[in-house]
Design a protein around this motif. Structure first.
Motif, short mmCIF file in Angstrom:
data_model
loop_
_atom_site.label_atom_id
_atom_site.label_comp_id
_atom_site.label_asym_id
_atom_site.label_seq_id
_atom_site.Cartn_x
_atom_site.Cartn_y
_atom_site.Cartn_z
N ILE A 298 -7.27 -34.93 5.17
CA ILE A 298 -8.29 -34.38 4.27
C ILE A 298 -8.28 -32.85 4.30
O ILE A 298 -8.06 -32.23 5.34
CB ILE A 298 -9.69 -34.92 4.65
CG1 ILE A 298 -9.80 -36.41 4.29
CG2 ILE A 298 -10.81 -34.13 3.98
CD1 ILE A 298 -11.09 -37.06 4.75
N ASN A 299 -8.51 -32.23 3.16
CA ASN A 299 -8.76 -30.79 3.07
C ASN A 299 -10.27 -30.59 3.10
O ASN A 299 -10.98 -31.00 2.17
CB ASN A 299 -8.15 -30.22 1.78
CG ASN A 299 -8.37 -28.71 1.66
OD1 ASN A 299 -9.50 -28.24 1.60
ND2 ASN A 299 -7.28 -27.96 1.63
N SER A 300 -10.77 -29.95 4.16
CA SER A 300 -12.22 -29.83 4.36
C SER A 300 -12.91 -29.12 3.20
O SER A 300 -13.95 -29.56 2.71
CB SER A 300 -12.49 -29.06 5.66
OG SER A 300 -11.98 -29.74 6.76
N THR A 301 -12.32 -28.00 2.78
CA THR A 301 -12.94 -27.19 1.73
C THR A 301 -13.05 -27.98 0.43
O THR A 301 -14.08 -27.97 -0.26
CB THR A 301 -12.14 -25.90 1.50
OG1 THR A 301 -12.04 -25.20 2.74
CG2 THR A 301 -12.81 -25.01 0.47
N ASP A 302 -11.97 -28.69 0.09
CA ASP A 302 -11.97 -29.46 -1.16
C ASP A 302 -12.99 -30.59 -1.12
O ASP A 302 -13.70 -30.83 -2.10
CB ASP A 302 -10.58 -30.05 -1.40
CG ASP A 302 -9.53 -29.00 -1.76
OD1 ASP A 302 -9.93 -27.84 -2.01
OD2 ASP A 302 -8.33 -29.33 -1.76
N LEU A 303 -13.06 -31.30 0.02
CA LEU A 303 -14.00 -32.42 0.10
C LEU A 303 -15.45 -31.93 0.06
O LEU A 303 -16.29 -32.51 -0.63
CB LEU A 303 -13.76 -33.23 1.37
CG LEU A 303 -14.68 -34.45 1.56
CD1 LEU A 303 -14.56 -35.43 0.41
CD2 LEU A 303 -14.39 -35.16 2.89
N ALA A 304 -15.74 -30.85 0.78
CA ALA A 304 -17.11 -30.30 0.76
C ALA A 304 -17.50 -29.89 -0.65
O ALA A 304 -18.62 -30.16 -1.11
CB ALA A 304 -17.22 -29.13 1.73
#
Length: 426
Positions: A298-304
């Motif tokens: 997962i890409n944290s920034t994208d999911l947030a």
């Protein structure tokens, strides 16, 4: 001189009073937000039992189903309270998942043993059997249940209670539930009602994911609606209202299980725990289980950003990375989000959980997986959510709003039944 002395004395006394009024429970200045003061009307079921209804157990051989949450407001264990009471004969203890003293991890087998502190035998209800046998109940005159629930269908303690009620009925033993608050409050009800084709120990009755009931209310509902027929007594709390947040009770929160450390955990649990049915970490092995959600892919920034774009009520998502010490992705740097509940009254845990699962599924179709199906074609996700159609809906690209619409009718029907078993006012 005398006048100045008296004036100084008045000032000192005034300041002392001010300090006492505005000191918190540790003696530190500042208001202790949300807590009842000691001596107010609130009482737990265990306190009402020992103070006002002791005749229910006086002079009887008592069997007790409990865990570390079975404490009074001063954090005295009910095990010790009953053992030290000359009017009560504590004969046997029964431990649910995690054991009487709470030392076992989720799913860990617990065997028979002797409680070191009291010398009372402890029978496991999370080992060879989940229902007390006739042999376990020998010489028991009355069976007590005192465990803190967390208000979610798939938390196993409520089924330990139900199985014990069945055993009590079969062996002609009165069953007493000592009631405790629902930490999520007693008003909000949400999520799909269990499809009985998906019954398991993480969902044994057709109730919604967030049921909005106390254990005492659930016991009454189980006993009547599902024809257990036990000789049931619920010792009600005093001073608890359905609208109460757990923090308003004045109770300290004792972790009901190793991965339920705080009230914050309990609030996200009805939805965030759906992640357990996937290959994404639900934060076990961190200090914030069920609040931290993630996977190495997962890409944290994208999911947030994706989750915050929904503008879901009462919640925000922060990009976060963590390394679980055990369970999924143990020892791996894992990326995802932390769930921050900003308004508990507005927050819809189940809706949020379904949005999380669907969003990760849609963003990472090559990496995301639901837990494998068993021989009956049932995934652990299905057991948690309580049906097979939500997983299919997510895989088929249905919107969360459409999914929610599909569970509303059964939820309305449940609420009509539920209202007959509510013991407390708003």
């Amino acid at each position: 001189m005398k006048k100045w002395f008296m004036l100084g004395l008045v000032l000192i006394m005034t300041w002392s009073t001010f300090s006492v009024v505005f000191a918190d429970h540790n003696g530190n200045p500042g208001k202790h937000k949300g807590h009842h003061k000691k001596g107010e009307a609130f009482k737990l079921g265990v306190e009402v039992l020992l103070d006002e209804e002791k005749e229910l157990i006086e002079g009887k051989n008592v069997g007790l189903i409990t865990n570390p949450t079975g404490v009074d407001q001063n954090l005295n264990s009910i095990v010790d309270l009953l053992y030290d009471d000359e009017d009560v004969n504590l004969t046997a203890l029964y431990g649910p998942e995690h054991g009487v003293r709470g030392s076992a991890q989720a799913g860990e087998y617990v065997d028979f043993y002797i409680d070191e502190k009291t010398g009372v035998p402890v029978y496991s209800l999370y080992g060879k059997t989940r229902k007390p046998t006739k042999e376990m109940l020998e010489d028991i005159d009355v069976l007590l249940f005192d465990i803190q629930d967390v208000g979610t269908r798939f938390y196993t303690y409520i089924y330990t209670m139900a199985y014990a009620m069945e055993a009590a009925q079969e062996n002609d033993i009165p069953f007493i539930v000592l009631d405790r608050p629902n930490p999520l409050g007693g008003e909000q009800v949400e999520g799909p009602v269990l499809d009985e084709d998906y019954k398991s120990f993480v969902g044994n009755y057709p109730i919604p994911l967030r049921h909005g009931m106390t254990v005492g209310e659930l016991a009454k509902l189980f006993n009547k609606e599902f024809e257990i027929g036990a000789d049931l007594t619920v010792v009600e709390m005093q001073g608890w209202k359905r609208s109460m947040d757990y923090d308003e009770t004045g109770l300290e929160f004792v972790a009901p299980s190793p991965n339920m450390p705080t009230v914050d955990t309990a609030f996200v649990y009805p939805g965030a725990a759906l992640i357990e049915g996937t290959n994404v970490s639900e934060g076990r092995g961190t200090t914030r289980p069920f609040e931290l959600i993630g996977a190495p892919f997962i890409n944290s920034t994208d999911l947030a950003a994706a989750m915050n774009a929904y503008n879901l009520p009462g919640v925000r998502f922060r990009a976060a990375s963590f390394t679980p010490s055990f369970s999924k992705h143990a020892g791996e740097l894992t990326h995802g989000v932390q769930i921050h509940v900003t308004d508990r009254e507005e927050f819809n845990a189940v809706e949020t959980g379904v949005y999380l699962v669907k969003t990760i599924h849609d963003m990472y179709p090559e990496d995301f997986e639901f837990r494998a199906e068993n021989s009956a074609g049932v995934s652990f996700f299905d057991l948690l959510v309580g049906n097979g159609w939500i997983r299919e809906a997510i895989e088929n690209g249905e919107s969360v709003e459409d999914i929610k619409d599909r569970w509303e009718d059964e939820l309305k029907d449940f609420n009509k039944v539920r209202k007959h078993y509510l013991l407390y006012k708003k």
